[in-house]
Design a protein around this motif. Structure first.
Motif, PDB file in Angstrom:
ATOM      1  N   ILE A  34       0.867  -1.179   0.000  1.00  0.00           N
ATOM      2  CA  ILE A  34       0.000   0.000   0.000  1.00  0.00           C
ATOM      3  C   ILE A  34       0.901   1.225   0.000  1.00  0.00           C
ATOM      4  CG2 ILE A  34      -1.668   1.339   1.361  1.00  0.00           C
ATOM      5  CD1 ILE A  34      -2.912  -1.117   0.091  1.00  0.00           C
ATOM      6  N   VAL A  35       0.593   2.171  -0.888  1.00  0.00           N
ATOM      7  CA  VAL A  35       1.331   3.429  -0.957  1.00  0.00           C
ATOM      8  C   VAL A  35       0.344   4.578  -0.880  1.00  0.00           C
ATOM      9  CG1 VAL A  35       3.261   2.467  -2.279  1.00  0.00           C
ATOM     10  CG2 VAL A  35       1.318   3.467  -3.493  1.00  0.00           C
ATOM     11  N   GLY A  36       0.846   5.732  -0.472  1.00  0.00           N
ATOM     12  CA  GLY A  36       0.008   6.918  -0.385  1.00  0.00           C
ATOM     13  C   GLY A  36       0.034   7.702  -1.686  1.00  0.00           C
ATOM     14  N   GLY A  43      -5.214  14.950   1.784  1.00  0.00           N
ATOM     15  CA  GLY A  43      -3.812  14.698   2.117  1.00  0.00           C
ATOM     16  C   GLY A  43      -3.267  13.539   1.306  1.00  0.00           C
ATOM     17  N   GLU A  44      -3.672  12.321   1.682  1.00  0.00           N
ATOM     18  CA  GLU A  44      -3.248  11.123   0.956  1.00  0.00           C
ATOM     19  C   GLU A  44      -4.410  10.156   0.885  1.00  0.00           C
ATOM     20  OE1 GLU A  44       1.188   9.778   1.741  1.00  0.00           O
ATOM     21  OE2 GLU A  44       0.086  10.001   3.623  1.00  0.00           O
ATOM     22  N   GLU A  45      -4.364   9.298  -0.124  1.00  0.00           N
ATOM     23  CA  GLU A  45      -5.309   8.195  -0.215  1.00  0.00           C
ATOM     24  C   GLU A  45      -4.524   6.918  -0.466  1.00  0.00           C
ATOM     25  OE1 GLU A  45      -9.543   9.278  -1.635  1.00  0.00           O
ATOM     26  OE2 GLU A  45      -8.168   9.871  -3.236  1.00  0.00           O
ATOM     27  N   PRO A  46      -5.051   5.771   0.021  1.00  0.00           N
ATOM     28  CA  PRO A  46      -4.322   4.515  -0.187  1.00  0.00           C
ATOM     29  C   PRO A  46      -4.495   3.985  -1.606  1.00  0.00           C
ATOM     30  CG  PRO A  46      -6.360   4.097   1.007  1.00  0.00           C
ATOM     31  CD  PRO A  46      -6.248   5.591   0.841  1.00  0.00           C
ATOM     32  N   ALA A  47      -3.419   3.442  -2.142  1.00  0.00           N
ATOM     33  CA  ALA A  47      -3.448   2.744  -3.426  1.00  0.00           C
ATOM     34  C   ALA A  47      -2.631   1.474  -3.253  1.00  0.00           C
ATOM     35  CB  ALA A  47      -2.875   3.619  -4.528  1.00  0.00           C
ATOM     36  N   ALA A  48      -2.976   0.450  -4.001  1.00  0.00           N
ATOM     37  CA  ALA A  48      -2.326  -0.855  -3.845  1.00  0.00           C
ATOM     38  C   ALA A  48      -1.562  -1.241  -5.098  1.00  0.00           C
ATOM     39  CB  ALA A  48      -3.370  -1.924  -3.533  1.00  0.00           C
ATOM     40  N   LYS A  75     -10.315   2.978   4.248  1.00  0.00           N
ATOM     41  CA  LYS A  75      -9.072   2.215   4.110  1.00  0.00           C
ATOM     42  C   LYS A  75      -8.990   1.450   2.788  1.00  0.00           C
ATOM     43  CE  LYS A  75      -8.556   1.638   9.088  1.00  0.00           C
ATOM     44  NZ  LYS A  75      -8.371   0.690  10.188  1.00  0.00           N
ATOM     45  N   VAL A  76     -10.055   1.434   2.026  1.00  0.00           N
ATOM     46  CA  VAL A  76     -10.087   0.702   0.760  1.00  0.00           C
ATOM     47  C   VAL A  76      -9.233   1.446  -0.265  1.00  0.00           C
ATOM     48  CG1 VAL A  76     -11.559  -0.114  -1.131  1.00  0.00           C
ATOM     49  CG2 VAL A  76     -12.372  -0.236   1.242  1.00  0.00           C
TER      50      VAL A  76
END
Length: 110
Positions: A34-36, A43-48, A75-76
């Motif tokens: 997972i990276v921001g 601010g940031e969102e999660p990406a996989a 968190k998705v």
């Protein structure tokens, strides 16, 4: 160092390892990170970024739904990119997340 591996999305803490563990629970996933991804207001969102097991098939929507079944909606991952080899690591075996973040950067205007 893993404890510091956290994103802050609109004031909510997202521990990358928590989301990664849910991805690892999916039968098609061999490797996951997972990276921001920067977001103007949150601010940031999660990406996989994931590597599939040989012969396995799964869609981005299926993986996002899998995470949504187990974790809060914030968190998705907003996106899932498929990496067709082992995720890049340093000599100690730690995933090089800065390399993976580049996959989500928007190309500069020419």
């Amino acid at each position: 160092d893993r404890a510091k591996d956290m994103l802050i999305r609109g004031g909510e803490n997202i521990y990358c390892v928590e989301v990664e563990n849910v991805l690892y629970d999916h039968p098609a996933i061999m490797d996951a990170a997972i990276v921001g991804v920067p977001h103007r207001t949150l601010g940031e969102e999660p990406a996989a970024v994931v590597t599939l097991k040989p012969g396995a098939e799964v869609t981005e929507q299926e993986l996002r739904a899998h995470v949504a079944e187990h974790l809060a909606a914030f968190k998705v991952p907003i996106a899932v990119k498929f990496w067709h080899e082992t995720l890049p690591r340093n000599a100690n075996g730690k995933i090089l997340k800065n390399e993976l973040k580049k996959l989500f950067e928007e190309p500069a205007d020419a």
